[in-house]
Design a protein around this motif. Structure first.
Motif, PDB file in Angstrom:
ATOM      1  N   ALA A  74       3.150  -0.638  -1.222  1.00 53.96           N
ATOM      2  CA  ALA A  74       3.185  -2.075  -1.504  1.00 53.96           C
ATOM      3  C   ALA A  74       4.138  -2.814  -0.574  1.00 53.96           C
ATOM      4  O   ALA A  74       3.827  -3.909  -0.093  1.00 53.96           O
ATOM      5  CB  ALA A  74       3.587  -2.301  -2.965  1.00 53.96           C
ATOM      6  N   ILE A  75       5.299  -2.229  -0.302  1.00 49.24           N
ATOM      7  CA  ILE A  75       6.293  -2.905   0.530  1.00 49.24           C
ATOM      8  C   ILE A  75       5.806  -3.048   1.974  1.00 49.24           C
ATOM      9  O   ILE A  75       6.280  -3.906   2.719  1.00 49.24           O
ATOM     10  CB  ILE A  75       7.652  -2.168   0.473  1.00 49.24           C
ATOM     11  CG1 ILE A  75       8.790  -3.100   0.895  1.00 49.24           C
ATOM     12  CG2 ILE A  75       7.616  -0.879   1.276  1.00 49.24           C
ATOM     13  CD1 ILE A  75       9.001  -4.279  -0.009  1.00 49.24           C
ATOM     14  N   GLU A  76       4.840  -2.207   2.370  1.00 45.47           N
ATOM     15  CA  GLU A  76       4.237  -2.319   3.699  1.00 45.47           C
ATOM     16  C   GLU A  76       3.040  -3.257   3.693  1.00 45.47           C
ATOM     17  O   GLU A  76       2.736  -3.882   4.710  1.00 45.47           O
ATOM     18  CB  GLU A  76       3.773  -0.945   4.180  1.00 45.47           C
ATOM     19  CG  GLU A  76       4.866   0.089   4.317  1.00 45.47           C
ATOM     20  CD  GLU A  76       4.316   1.466   4.644  1.00 45.47           C
ATOM     21  OE1 GLU A  76       4.999   2.188   5.401  1.00 45.47           O
ATOM     22  OE2 GLU A  76       3.214   1.824   4.176  1.00 45.47           O
ATOM     23  N   MET A  77       2.346  -3.347   2.561  1.00 47.13           N
ATOM     24  CA  MET A  77       1.112  -4.128   2.483  1.00 47.13           C
ATOM     25  C   MET A  77       1.364  -5.627   2.430  1.00 47.13           C
ATOM     26  O   MET A  77       0.735  -6.404   3.151  1.00 47.13           O
ATOM     27  CB  MET A  77       0.313  -3.702   1.248  1.00 47.13           C
ATOM     28  CG  MET A  77      -1.018  -4.435   1.064  1.00 47.13           C
ATOM     29  SD  MET A  77      -2.315  -3.795   2.137  1.00 47.13           S
ATOM     30  CE  MET A  77      -2.773  -2.288   1.249  1.00 47.13           C
ATOM     31  N   PHE A  78       2.292  -6.054   1.581  1.00 46.97           N
ATOM     32  CA  PHE A  78       2.525  -7.487   1.408  1.00 46.97           C
ATOM     33  C   PHE A  78       3.270  -8.048   2.620  1.00 46.97           C
ATOM     34  O   PHE A  78       4.230  -7.460   3.108  1.00 46.97           O
ATOM     35  CB  PHE A  78       3.305  -7.749   0.124  1.00 46.97           C
ATOM     36  CG  PHE A  78       2.531  -7.397  -1.125  1.00 46.97           C
ATOM     37  CD1 PHE A  78       1.275  -7.940  -1.354  1.00 46.97           C
ATOM     38  CD2 PHE A  78       3.051  -6.518  -2.062  1.00 46.97           C
ATOM     39  CE1 PHE A  78       0.554  -7.611  -2.501  1.00 46.97           C
ATOM     40  CE2 PHE A  78       2.340  -6.190  -3.205  1.00 46.97           C
ATOM     41  CZ  PHE A  78       1.080  -6.741  -3.430  1.00 46.97           C
ATOM     42  N   ASP A  79       2.816  -9.231   3.074  1.00 48.24           N
ATOM     43  CA  ASP A  79       3.307  -9.738   4.358  1.00 48.24           C
ATOM     44  C   ASP A  79       3.582 -11.239   4.315  1.00 48.24           C
ATOM     45  O   ASP A  79       3.434 -11.921   5.312  1.00 48.24           O
ATOM     46  CB  ASP A  79       2.268  -9.427   5.451  1.00 48.24           C
ATOM     47  CG  ASP A  79       2.826  -9.577   6.851  1.00 48.24           C
ATOM     48  OD1 ASP A  79       4.027  -9.349   7.047  1.00 48.24           O
ATOM     49  OD2 ASP A  79       2.049  -9.938   7.759  1.00 48.24           O
ATOM     50  N   GLY A  80       3.983 -11.761   3.162  1.00 45.43           N
ATOM     51  CA  GLY A  80       4.245 -13.187   3.038  1.00 45.43           C
ATOM     52  C   GLY A  80       5.691 -13.544   3.325  1.00 45.43           C
ATOM     53  O   GLY A  80       6.488 -12.729   3.803  1.00 45.43           O
ATOM     54  N   ASP A  81       6.059 -14.792   2.992  1.00 42.65           N
ATOM     55  CA  ASP A  81       7.381 -15.310   3.317  1.00 42.65           C
ATOM     56  C   ASP A  81       8.511 -14.542   2.609  1.00 42.65           C
ATOM     57  O   ASP A  81       9.563 -14.295   3.199  1.00 42.65           O
ATOM     58  CB  ASP A  81       7.458 -16.797   2.938  1.00 42.65           C
ATOM     59  CG  ASP A  81       6.426 -17.626   3.677  1.00 42.65           C
ATOM     60  OD1 ASP A  81       6.165 -17.329   4.857  1.00 42.65           O
ATOM     61  OD2 ASP A  81       5.868 -18.563   3.076  1.00 42.65           O
TER      62      ASP A  81
END
Length: 258
Positions: A74-81
């Motif tokens: 998850a920490i690699e997948m999410f890419d928002g602000d």
């Protein structure tokens, strides 16, 4: 303390770490997948106000869920602000280990995630009015399950305090009657034309940076949050309460941080 953040619409779908942990509420997630797979393009467009192109992308994602396609942590997948502010890629292993135990990501599809939980590409915002057997929205679907899990995780971490760095949309999913923890919610202001105001883009980055601050410094005492100064923010004691700390920065600090 335990820290909550929101997920992100923007995803990084490049190959990542192939292994990780299993989401705690995966069995509930699988029930949701049964519902999302029945959605047609027009349903998806209307539910999340998406263009036909994005609706088609997410219909295809729903159909492939549970196949392992594109799965990564998850920490690699999410890419928002928020994730720009957290900047997991520059954290050392010890800090990431701490985050695994103390950082939780609220999710419309998965309910609650640890950073190293393996997930698949998806989009299902918590505010979506998706009807299931439990009700007319995801809030009704999750009920008190997210809050219950947060209480369990806090107990495992030896704390009764939760630092809420998530948005209102997502934190609303943590039923407050069931959430028997002290909740601290920081606010971040930008000074524009001499007036303090909340700018969503910067506030999201600041919430991610504060989550990082907790993980890097192993913060356990809420009073220690006053030392947070990433990006030029300064604690404002006169405007704060114990559970609503306020941080502010001027335009020069914002420009320097950018």
């Amino acid at each position: 303390m335990l820290v909550t953040i929101s997920p992100a619409k923007r995803l990084d779908e490049t190959p990542g770490t192939g292994t990780g942990t299993e989401p705690a509420l995966k069995a509930e997630m699988e029930k949701l997948v049964t519902t999302t797979r029945r959605l047609g393009l027009k349903d998806i467009e209307g539910l999340m106000d998406l263009s036909p192109k994005l609706a088609r992308l997410n219909r295809d994602r729903y159909r492939s869920l549970l196949s392992g396609t594109g799965a990564k942590q998850a920490i690699e997948m999410f890419d928002g602000d928020t994730y720009t502010g957290f900047d997991a890629g520059s954290l050392d292993t010890d800090a990431l280990d701490y985050a695994q135990d103390h950082l939780r990501i609220l999710s419309g599809l998965y309910g609650l995630l640890r950073p190293r939980d393996v997930i698949e590409p998806h989009r299902l915002e918590m505010g979506t009015r998706l009807a299931t057997r439990r009700g007319k929205s995801l809030y009704e679907f999750w009920g008190d399950r997210i809050a219950g899990r947060l209480v369990e995780d806090a107990a495992s971490s030896g704390t009764d305090t939760l630092l809420n760095c998530a948005s209102v949309e997502y934190f609303t999913a943590a039923d407050r009657k069931a959430l028997t923890l002290r909740v601290i919610t920081p606010t971040f202001y930008e000074t524009k034309a001499g007036e303090p105001r909340i700018v969503s883009f910067f506030a999201k980055q600041a919430r991610g940076a504060m989550a990082r601050f907790v993980c890097e410094n192993r913060v356990t005492d809420p009073a220690a949050l006053a030392a947070f100064d990433a990006g030029g923010y300064v604690f404002q004691p006169a405007q704060s309460t114990p559970d609503r700390p306020v941080f502010q920065r001027d335009e020069t600090a914002a420009q320097t941080a950018a």
